[in-house]
Write an enzyme that holds these catalytic residues in place. Sequence first.
Site, mmCIF file in Angstrom:
data_model
loop_
_atom_site.group_PDB
_atom_site.id
_atom_site.type_symbol
_atom_site.label_atom_id
_atom_site.label_comp_id
_atom_site.label_asym_id
_atom_site.label_seq_id
_atom_site.Cartn_x
_atom_site.Cartn_y
_atom_site.Cartn_z
ATOM 1 N N GLU A 111 3.203 -11.614 -27.284
ATOM 2 C CA GLU A 111 3.185 -10.154 -27.210
ATOM 3 C C GLU A 111 2.661 -9.764 -25.841
ATOM 4 O O GLU A 111 2.004 -10.556 -25.188
ATOM 5 C CB GLU A 111 2.220 -9.576 -28.260
ATOM 6 C CG GLU A 111 2.615 -9.857 -29.676
ATOM 7 C CD GLU A 111 1.418 -9.705 -30.607
ATOM 8 O OE1 GLU A 111 0.626 -8.751 -30.418
ATOM 9 O OE2 GLU A 111 1.269 -10.560 -31.492
ATOM 10 N N LYS A 113 0.066 -7.896 -23.415
ATOM 11 C CA LYS A 113 -1.339 -7.514 -23.515
ATOM 12 C C LYS A 113 -1.456 -6.090 -22.976
ATOM 13 O O LYS A 113 -1.375 -5.861 -21.774
ATOM 14 C CB LYS A 113 -2.203 -8.472 -22.699
ATOM 15 C CG LYS A 113 -3.689 -8.280 -22.922
ATOM 16 C CD LYS A 113 -4.465 -9.480 -22.378
ATOM 17 C CE LYS A 113 -5.934 -9.426 -22.710
ATOM 18 N NZ LYS A 113 -6.661 -8.330 -22.094
ATOM 19 N N ASP A 115 -3.052 -2.730 -21.845
ATOM 20 C CA ASP A 115 -4.319 -2.507 -21.162
ATOM 21 C C ASP A 115 -4.848 -1.108 -21.470
ATOM 22 O O ASP A 115 -4.455 -0.128 -20.851
ATOM 23 C CB ASP A 115 -4.102 -2.677 -19.653
ATOM 24 C CG ASP A 115 -5.401 -2.988 -18.941
ATOM 25 O OD1 ASP A 115 -6.402 -3.257 -19.636
ATOM 26 O OD2 ASP A 115 -5.412 -2.950 -17.702
ATOM 27 N N TYR A 222 -1.223 -4.474 -33.153
ATOM 28 C CA TYR A 222 -0.802 -5.872 -33.070
ATOM 29 C C TYR A 222 -1.370 -6.801 -34.130
ATOM 30 O O TYR A 222 -0.984 -7.946 -34.211
ATOM 31 C CB TYR A 222 -1.114 -6.443 -31.679
ATOM 32 C CG TYR A 222 -2.543 -6.244 -31.236
ATOM 33 C CD1 TYR A 222 -3.568 -6.980 -31.802
ATOM 34 C CD2 TYR A 222 -2.850 -5.300 -30.260
ATOM 35 C CE1 TYR A 222 -4.869 -6.787 -31.412
ATOM 36 C CE2 TYR A 222 -4.161 -5.105 -29.860
ATOM 37 C CZ TYR A 222 -5.164 -5.846 -30.440
ATOM 38 O OH TYR A 222 -6.455 -5.648 -30.052
ATOM 39 N N LYS A 309 -2.820 -14.123 -18.142
ATOM 40 C CA LYS A 309 -2.930 -12.927 -17.287
ATOM 41 C C LYS A 309 -1.870 -12.908 -16.185
ATOM 42 O O LYS A 309 -1.583 -13.939 -15.580
ATOM 43 C CB LYS A 309 -4.322 -12.899 -16.628
ATOM 44 C CG LYS A 309 -5.447 -12.629 -17.612
ATOM 45 C CD LYS A 309 -5.444 -11.172 -18.022
ATOM 46 C CE LYS A 309 -6.717 -10.789 -18.741
ATOM 47 N NZ LYS A 309 -7.734 -10.174 -17.981
ATOM 48 N N CYS A 403 -1.888 20.441 13.631
ATOM 49 C CA CYS A 403 -0.905 20.384 12.551
ATOM 50 C C CYS A 403 0.463 19.944 13.093
ATOM 51 O O CYS A 403 0.948 20.515 14.065
ATOM 52 C CB CYS A 403 -0.782 21.758 11.898
ATOM 53 S SG CYS A 403 0.524 21.831 10.661
ATOM 54 N N CYS A 406 2.967 23.081 12.811
ATOM 55 C CA CYS A 406 2.829 24.362 13.501
ATOM 56 C C CYS A 406 1.888 24.303 14.704
ATOM 57 O O CYS A 406 1.697 25.293 15.400
ATOM 58 C CB CYS A 406 2.356 25.442 12.529
ATOM 59 S SG CYS A 406 0.631 25.278 12.070
ATOM 60 N N CYS A 421 -4.737 22.421 7.624
ATOM 61 C CA CYS A 421 -4.184 23.314 8.621
ATOM 62 C C CYS A 421 -4.538 24.728 8.161
ATOM 63 O O CYS A 421 -4.121 25.155 7.091
ATOM 64 C CB CYS A 421 -2.671 23.157 8.707
ATOM 65 S SG CYS A 421 -1.911 24.532 9.601
ATOM 66 N N CYS A 427 2.361 28.601 8.896
ATOM 67 C CA CYS A 427 2.765 27.196 8.891
ATOM 68 C C CYS A 427 3.910 27.017 7.873
ATOM 69 O O CYS A 427 3.706 27.226 6.679
ATOM 70 C CB CYS A 427 1.544 26.359 8.516
ATOM 71 S SG CYS A 427 1.822 24.597 8.564
HETATM 72 P P1 AMP Z 1 -10.376 -9.204 -23.263
HETATM 73 O O1 AMP Z 1 -10.936 -7.815 -23.419
HETATM 74 O O2 AMP Z 1 -9.846 -9.501 -21.894
HETATM 75 O O3 AMP Z 1 -11.259 -10.251 -23.852
HETATM 76 O O4 AMP Z 1 -9.055 -9.226 -24.132
HETATM 77 C C1 AMP Z 1 -9.111 -9.011 -25.514
HETATM 78 C C2 AMP Z 1 -8.527 -7.674 -25.811
HETATM 79 O O5 AMP Z 1 -7.156 -7.615 -25.481
HETATM 80 C C3 AMP Z 1 -8.547 -7.378 -27.262
HETATM 81 O O6 AMP Z 1 -9.779 -6.831 -27.660
HETATM 82 C C4 AMP Z 1 -7.460 -6.378 -27.421
HETATM 83 O O7 AMP Z 1 -8.026 -5.090 -27.373
HETATM 84 C C5 AMP Z 1 -6.601 -6.540 -26.193
HETATM 85 N N1 AMP Z 1 -5.173 -6.731 -26.499
HETATM 86 C C6 AMP Z 1 -4.181 -6.066 -25.901
HETATM 87 N N2 AMP Z 1 -2.982 -6.413 -26.373
HETATM 88 C C7 AMP Z 1 -3.209 -7.344 -27.326
HETATM 89 C C8 AMP Z 1 -2.348 -8.084 -28.188
HETATM 90 N N3 AMP Z 1 -1.013 -7.955 -28.154
HETATM 91 N N4 AMP Z 1 -2.930 -8.944 -29.052
HETATM 92 C C9 AMP Z 1 -4.279 -9.092 -29.075
HETATM 93 N N5 AMP Z 1 -5.137 -8.421 -28.286
HETATM 94 C C10 AMP Z 1 -4.617 -7.558 -27.405
HETATM 95 ZN ZN ZN Z 2 0.322 23.995 10.123
#
Ligand code: AMP
Ligand code: ZN
Length: 664
Positions: A111, A113, A115, A222, A309, A403, A406, A421, A427
């Site tokens: 899956e 990850k 953010d 997830y 990562k 500027c 102008c 400016c 301008c």
């Molecule tokens: P870390 O914070 O780097 O330790 O990564 C763990 C966190 O990744 C988990 O607490 C989740 O919130 C997040 N995460 C994001 N996507 C996923 C996913 N597909 N499966 C599991 N964890 C995920």
């Molecule tokens: Zn200007």
Amino acid sequence: MSIEQKITSLREELRQHNYNYYVLDKPVISDYEFDMKLKELQALEEQHPEFHDPTSPTLRVGGMVTKNFETVTHEERMYSLDNSYSKEDLMDWEKRIQRILGNVDVQFTCELKYDGASISLTYEEGQLVRAVTRGDGFQGDDVTTNVKTIRSVPLQLKGDYPPKFDIRGEIVLPFEGFAKMNAERVENGEEPYMNPRNTAAGSLKLQDSALVAQRPLECLLYSIVGKDLQITNQFEMLAKAREWGFKVPTIAKLCNTTDEVLKFVEYWEVHRHELPYETDGVVVKVNNLRHQDELGYTAKSPRWALAYKFKAEQVSTVLNEITYQVGRTGAITPVANLEPVLLAGTTVKRASLHNADQIAKLDVREGDTVFVEKGGEIIPKIMGVDFTKRPADSRPTQYIAVCPECGTLLVRKEGEAQHFCPNDTGCPPQITGRIQHFISRKAMDIEGLGSETVELLFKEGLIANYADLYTLTKEQVMPLERMAEKSAENLVNGVTASKQIPFERVLFGLGIRYVGETVAKKLARAYKHIDALMTATEEELVAVDEIGERIAQSVVEFFAKDENRQIVDRLKSYGLQFSLSEAQLENQTDTLKGQTFVVSGVFETLSRNELKKLIEDNGGKVASSVSSKTSYLVAGANMGPSKRTKAEGLGVPIISEAEFLEMV
Ligand code: AMP
Ligand code: ZN
């Protein structure tokens, strides 16, 4: 149909539309139709509180305030993930697994990850009962009220769900919504947010859920945890969650070998920038839940999962030239014009250098080879200079003094990073920029007139400011490039129609620096008529709630200029709206006239914003800090102790919410 049936059917219908829109991304009705139905339901629910339903779609708009986020213990711990950065890490991991499981066939679910901020949702009998942040993994904060406003989180599940379970996921803020939020902040003179992830996490801890409701957050799920789930593997788990109504990205892939896993990682390493939200890697999970059980956990993370990562993407290229852009407010932005280079799937030719300090800090010069990175933001950033490649004849960058459009000497105010400016009336990009802002959708919303036409009209000498739009005739416009009789007519009609646009939007359209949409509304409500606003002093302005010195100063400066006063007078004579309408004034009284209130703490029946609106609607003023001019301090729970001390010291009466409601 009885009232109750009507309410139930509206709820059902709106739930389905929410699902179509936010989970499936396939709306079947317009936003307008949706809003009308929601309003209808809201009205019915208000008249019939006896049919209250904690899962009603009307709860999505928020309004409830959380005073303290209660600490809740997770029934099952929320773990971290082990990280890996290479093929070797992945192979080692597979070997370790095989050793424990005894050389069986292992499948992997891959899956993305996501953010954002982790969240755990608890469902009982198909209803969302609790949403808790990860916290330290053992306990987190109860943020249920806020999470309920996120449209893709189902409040009521569908299909064949277990009676009780937790589901884990990530709350993210997609790029597009993030960029929009930032554009609005910049317009209001506020600092933009750093990145979507921190903003998503911060949003969950806002006290006022109505604010959370305005943020375009999404929740991607997830993992399901609980007893007797009748699920045997991770891939099936994702499908089940999807069936019950959760938003689960379909990008997940079932892989039979680590080679397939690597292919998935390599593919998304490149294509992740096509996704609407930020991702920082791939999570590889042993698919079979029995295998997962056998593998168990280390002190911090599951042995059955690994986060692979992505590398932060960086390329180097030559900076050919630094040019300077002039914005609508006269702000100067230096731009790096780069030798085109492929970065994260797109060709990059330009990057922002922000301001003079940034250039000095990095010591960036024309002819340098620079490192360009695509971070969370959509616009690439210059991270630094490859000094080994600096040409021998290189010279430090001289920031421009005048500027580029102008020729006026630039100014830089104390404490500000940007150069400006100051020639706002002469301008060209500032003039057209102001007119373009005036006609934009959130301001005068003039149909039949676009940015390019504004530039053309200006170039042809037909307009020099936005008031000139109102004297344009069809005959003047028709000879312009790409204009025909019909389009000229549309333009003129669009301009005429804009005379009905309400006061606060006209005020926003004037383009006073730091007066964004929200500030314009505040000022319109506080002053009711442009004449009152035009004569307001800085002290009076800062006494209006949420109007700071910077805004006050800018408003006074704007109206102190003759040109601006003349333009406003002209606009008035053309019939634009320069005061609140009857309908807007209707709910307003003078009961609190001449009195200034400071509101502090959290209240029982009203949100803080509702309380402030009530004060303003009744003629009172809201100030942000206690002074000798304060008439009353309205105190809620958790009020700041310094406000109380100050009020007591100055003899300002402290009243409760109930006492205040008596007054109005
Ligand atoms: P870390 O914070 O780097 O330790 O990564 C763990 C966190 O990744 C988990 O607490 C989740 O919130 C997040 N995460 C994001 N996507 C996923 C996913 N597909 N499966 C599991 N964890 C995920
Ligand atoms: Zn200007």
